[in-house]
Motif scaffolding. Structure first.
Motif, PDB file in Angstrom:
ATOM      1  N   UNK A  86       0.864  -1.178   0.000  1.00 30.65           N
ATOM      2  CA  UNK A  86       0.000   0.000   0.000  1.00 30.65           C
ATOM      3  C   UNK A  86       0.900   1.228   0.000  1.00 30.65           C
ATOM      4  N   UNK A  87       0.376   2.299  -0.522  1.00 33.49           N
ATOM      5  CA  UNK A  87       1.147   3.537  -0.575  1.00 33.49           C
ATOM      6  C   UNK A  87       1.244   4.139   0.813  1.00 33.49           C
ATOM      7  N   UNK A  88       2.469   4.367   1.249  1.00 35.89           N
ATOM      8  CA  UNK A  88       2.711   5.007   2.534  1.00 35.89           C
ATOM      9  C   UNK A  88       2.977   6.500   2.329  1.00 35.89           C
ATOM     10  N   UNK A  89       3.629   6.830   1.229  1.00 34.46           N
ATOM     11  CA  UNK A  89       3.986   8.215   0.951  1.00 34.46           C
ATOM     12  C   UNK A  89       4.081   8.391  -0.566  1.00 34.46           C
ATOM     13  N   UNK A  90       3.576   9.512  -1.046  1.00 33.85           N
ATOM     14  CA  UNK A  90       3.658   9.815  -2.475  1.00 33.85           C
ATOM     15  C   UNK A  90       3.896  11.303  -2.631  1.00 33.85           C
ATOM     16  N   UNK A  91       4.972  11.650  -3.336  1.00 31.13           N
ATOM     17  CA  UNK A  91       5.258  13.048  -3.636  1.00 31.13           C
ATOM     18  C   UNK A  91       5.322  13.184  -5.151  1.00 31.13           C
ATOM     19  N   UNK A  92       4.527  14.096  -5.683  1.00 33.44           N
ATOM     20  CA  UNK A  92       4.469  14.302  -7.122  1.00 33.44           C
ATOM     21  C   UNK A  92       4.896  15.728  -7.433  1.00 33.44           C
TER      22      UNK A  92
END
Length: 141
Positions: A86-92
């Motif tokens: 699962x996504x824990x952190x996402x920076x775009x």
């Protein structure tokens, strides 16, 4: 995970495609995986009006979703079948507006760990780099 413990390419693709059946949001937006390799995924979708924000660009949420999808499934290729991520952190970081006919997201794993996988992704619209992302994926039993 060492290379010798990875499943053969055909088995990997079958396993990932089976997991895709439960990825309802991906199907809703019209995305599909176009390349599946250990630690690397490519996903594409044909851009339609339903994907645009008010100025006609690919919506930022769609771009982030494509980055998340590619990075996340790249991580999935490196865990056993009964394990998920699962996504824990996402920076775009958005670099250019998404104007064109096709979005392509390329995701890869920088470092796979027992509990966390560190990933990156790029999202392209036709031949223009639209966004660059970094993501941390948590391994869940």
């Amino acid at each position: 995970m060492s290379d010798s413990s990875l499943p053969p390419a055909a088995d990997l693709e079958t396993r990932i495609r089976r997991k895709l059946e439960r990825q309802h949001f991906m199907h809703l937006i019209g995305a599909d995986l176009t390349r599946i390799e250990p630690g690397r995924i490519e996903a594409e979708l044909a851009l339609g009006q339903q994907h645009q924000q008010q100025r006609g660009f690919a919506h930022g949420g769609l771009v982030a979703t494509m980055a998340d999808l590619a990075a996340g499934f790249a991580a999935v290729t490196l865990v056993p079948d009964e394990v998920g991520v699962v996504t824990s952190d996402l920076k775009v970081s958005y670099l250019n507006p998404g104007v064109g006919t096709r979005l392509k997201a390329i995701g890869w794993v920088l470092k796979a760990g027992r509990r966390l996988h560190f990933c990156e992704a790029e999202v392209w619209c036709d031949d223009v780099l639209v966004a660059k992302a970094s993501a941390t994926m948590a391994v869940v039993q």
